[in-house]
Design an enzyme around this catalytic site. Structure first.
Site, PDB file in Angstrom:
ATOM      1  N   ARG A  26      -8.813  30.473  29.318  1.00 17.04           N
ATOM      2  CA  ARG A  26      -8.259  31.812  29.499  1.00 17.04           C
ATOM      3  C   ARG A  26      -9.233  32.892  29.044  1.00 17.04           C
ATOM      4  O   ARG A  26      -9.395  33.918  29.717  1.00 17.04           O
ATOM      5  CB  ARG A  26      -6.922  31.911  28.746  1.00 17.04           C
ATOM      6  CG  ARG A  26      -5.809  31.116  29.430  1.00 17.04           C
ATOM      7  CD  ARG A  26      -4.631  30.822  28.500  1.00 17.04           C
ATOM      8  NE  ARG A  26      -3.476  30.267  29.206  1.00 17.04           N
ATOM      9  CZ  ARG A  26      -3.389  28.998  29.599  1.00 17.04           C
ATOM     10  NH1 ARG A  26      -4.364  28.147  29.325  1.00 17.04           N
ATOM     11  NH2 ARG A  26      -2.307  28.575  30.243  1.00 17.04           N
ATOM     12  N   GLN A 167       0.480  26.646  35.605  1.00 15.47           N
ATOM     13  CA  GLN A 167      -0.863  27.065  36.018  1.00 15.47           C
ATOM     14  C   GLN A 167      -0.815  28.006  37.216  1.00 15.47           C
ATOM     15  O   GLN A 167      -1.659  28.899  37.328  1.00 15.47           O
ATOM     16  CB  GLN A 167      -1.718  25.837  36.334  1.00 15.47           C
ATOM     17  CG  GLN A 167      -2.033  24.984  35.109  1.00 15.47           C
ATOM     18  CD  GLN A 167      -2.605  23.627  35.452  1.00 15.47           C
ATOM     19  OE1 GLN A 167      -2.546  23.186  36.603  1.00 15.47           O
ATOM     20  NE2 GLN A 167      -3.158  22.942  34.470  1.00 15.47           N
ATOM     21  N   ASP A 307       1.085  17.386  27.375  1.00 15.89           N
ATOM     22  CA  ASP A 307      -0.190  16.762  27.011  1.00 15.89           C
ATOM     23  C   ASP A 307      -0.137  15.926  25.742  1.00 15.89           C
ATOM     24  O   ASP A 307      -0.997  15.070  25.525  1.00 15.89           O
ATOM     25  CB  ASP A 307      -1.279  17.836  26.864  1.00 15.89           C
ATOM     26  CG  ASP A 307      -1.766  18.334  28.220  1.00 15.89           C
ATOM     27  OD1 ASP A 307      -1.520  17.648  29.228  1.00 15.89           O
ATOM     28  OD2 ASP A 307      -2.395  19.409  28.266  1.00 15.89           O
TER      29      ASP A 307
END
Length: 430
Positions: A26, A167, A307
């Site tokens: 980012r 995303q 994750d």
């Protein structure tokens, strides 16, 4: 094929976790969409981060590496390169792909996206629908990443379901403030992975972009804004720190540095999950923990923290009782089918894990046996999970294709050795 044998040593010592991959992506994009020069510190050059760096260079930014520091001259700098035909190699980075597809539509000309592994299997229909609505030309190949786009994105109203990857939303959030005219993103169902949207909005705010978040149901975006160049330090990564925090829950003694107690990272959920299982954490210069009695089972919702599920599954496999992991269907379209990989490989070691379509059911055992070969599925998070599993096996294990850790944490096994991990490496041939 490269393989590694790991002895069943516990880990002990101090480790500085790598910088947050999520925040690094980012920060690089925000800096590269400015018109000035930014300095970004605490960068780890994993394959994914290199893909985003190279992608923004293709779009006209100038980015220089100096140890763990980047000097970024934005793509809208008056001296920037203005390529009209460019190729962005995403490697296996889903973030690079989905973030940069709409960003590329800020620039005239043609952008081609290529990549490897399972990246071509990750759905992009959300963007294809937008392309059709706005008359943006594109071509693609089924099952392989070879996407070509041509056109400029227009401001307006964008409706997206909340159960798709965040995303897509982040990619639009990066892009829409730079367009003429105001925009709105409407989330039509409950938004998953809110933590990742928080990271996006936080980073954009640091670089001078203002977006109104209306309870994650609508995002109101004023047009004609500009990214403000600045100096920025990337914070430590909870998704990588989770491996050591989980190792501690399983009997290791690793002091973990560079994890912020006030972090907005969704993967900070690892702390809450482990606390429910019986681990007590202390924050200071380092994060330390102690386990009270034995670990217990819990219900784990994977929707906000996909994750960390592989390594949390390992902890659950060694906890008393029945743990269920729910809302984890998206793990099947990561670098591999992570639900299948976790169940298959940990069961080889002696775990008792059942696959469900959207999750896992895990029945705890006291110890893992080991003494077998396991496979990483060429997925960095599976490889690191298996390395932590070795610390609780009765016998050594062999991990095949372990070097895929380069995708996110190139120095993982170097740090593992420094913490007392006993490793032998060799090539097994093809």
């Amino acid at each position: 094929m490269r393989a590694i044998e790991i002895q069943n040593n516990k880990l002990k010592g101090i480790v500085k976790v790598p910088p947050s991959k999520s925040m690094a992506h980012r920060a690089i994009i925000c800096a590269a969409l400015g018109s000035g020069v930014s300095i970004i510190e605490n960068i780890d050059y994993s394959d994914d981060i290199n893909a985003t760096i190279d992608g923004m260079i293709s779009l006209g930014a100038s980015i220089e590496k100096d140890n763990d520091k980047l000097t970024v001259r934005g793509a809208f700098h008056e001296e920037s390169n203005k390529n009209t035909v460019r190729v962005i190699d995403c490697n296996e980075s889903g973030s690079t792909l989905r973030f940069l597809v709409p960003v590329s539509l800020l620039f005239s000309g043609i952008t081609k996206f290529v990549g490897r592994g399972n990246l071509g299997k990750r759905p992009l229909d959300t963007y294809y629908d937008i392309f059709k609505e706005q008359g943006i030309k594109y071509s693609t190949l089924d099952g392989k990443l070879n996407l070509m786009v041509k056109g400029l994105l227009s401001s307006g109203e964008f409706s997206l379901p909340g159960n798709i990857s965040s995303q897509f939303i982040t990619g639009l959030l990066f892009t829409l403030p730079l367009l003429d005219g105001d925009s709105k993103i409407i989330i039509t169902t409950e938004l998953e992975s809110k933590g990742y949207i928080d990271l996006t909005l936080s980073c954009m705010r640091d670089f001078g972009i203002s977006i109104e978040n209306k309870d994650y149901k609508e995002f109101i975006i004023k047009g004609n804004q500009g990214y403000v160049s600045r100096n920025y330090r990337v914070e430590g990564d909870y998704s990588q720190g989770a491996f050591y925090l989980c190792a501690n829950a399983l009997g290791s003694d690793v002091e973990v540095t560079d994890l912020r107690e006030d972090s907005l990272q969704g993967d900070k959920e690892v702390i809450d999950i482990l606390e429910r299982m019986g681990v007590n954490f202390t924050y200071g210069d380092k994060v330390t923990c102690e386990v009270s009695n034995e670990l217990g089972a819990t219900l784990i919702d994977a929707s906000q923290c996909p994750d960390i599920i592989p390594v949390i599954s390992l902890v659950a496999a060694l906890s008393k009782g029945r743990t269920e992991i729910i809302n984890a269907g998206r793990l099947r379209i990561k670098e591999c089918d992570r639900l299948k990989a976790v169940a298959t490989e940990l069961n080889k070691l002696g775990a008792k894990i059942e696959e469900k379509s959207e999750g896992l059911v895990i029945h705890g055992v006291q110890e893992l046996e080991g003494g077998v070969e396991v496979w990483s599925w060429k997925d960095h998070r599976i490889a690191m999970t298996l390395a932590i599993a070795a610390t609780r096996c009765k016998r050594p294990i062999i991990i095949k294709d372990y070097d895929c850790v380069a995708k996110s944490y190139p120095k993982f096994f170097e740090d593992y050795k420094k913490l007392g991990g006993a490793i032998n490496e060799w090539s097994m041939g093809e």
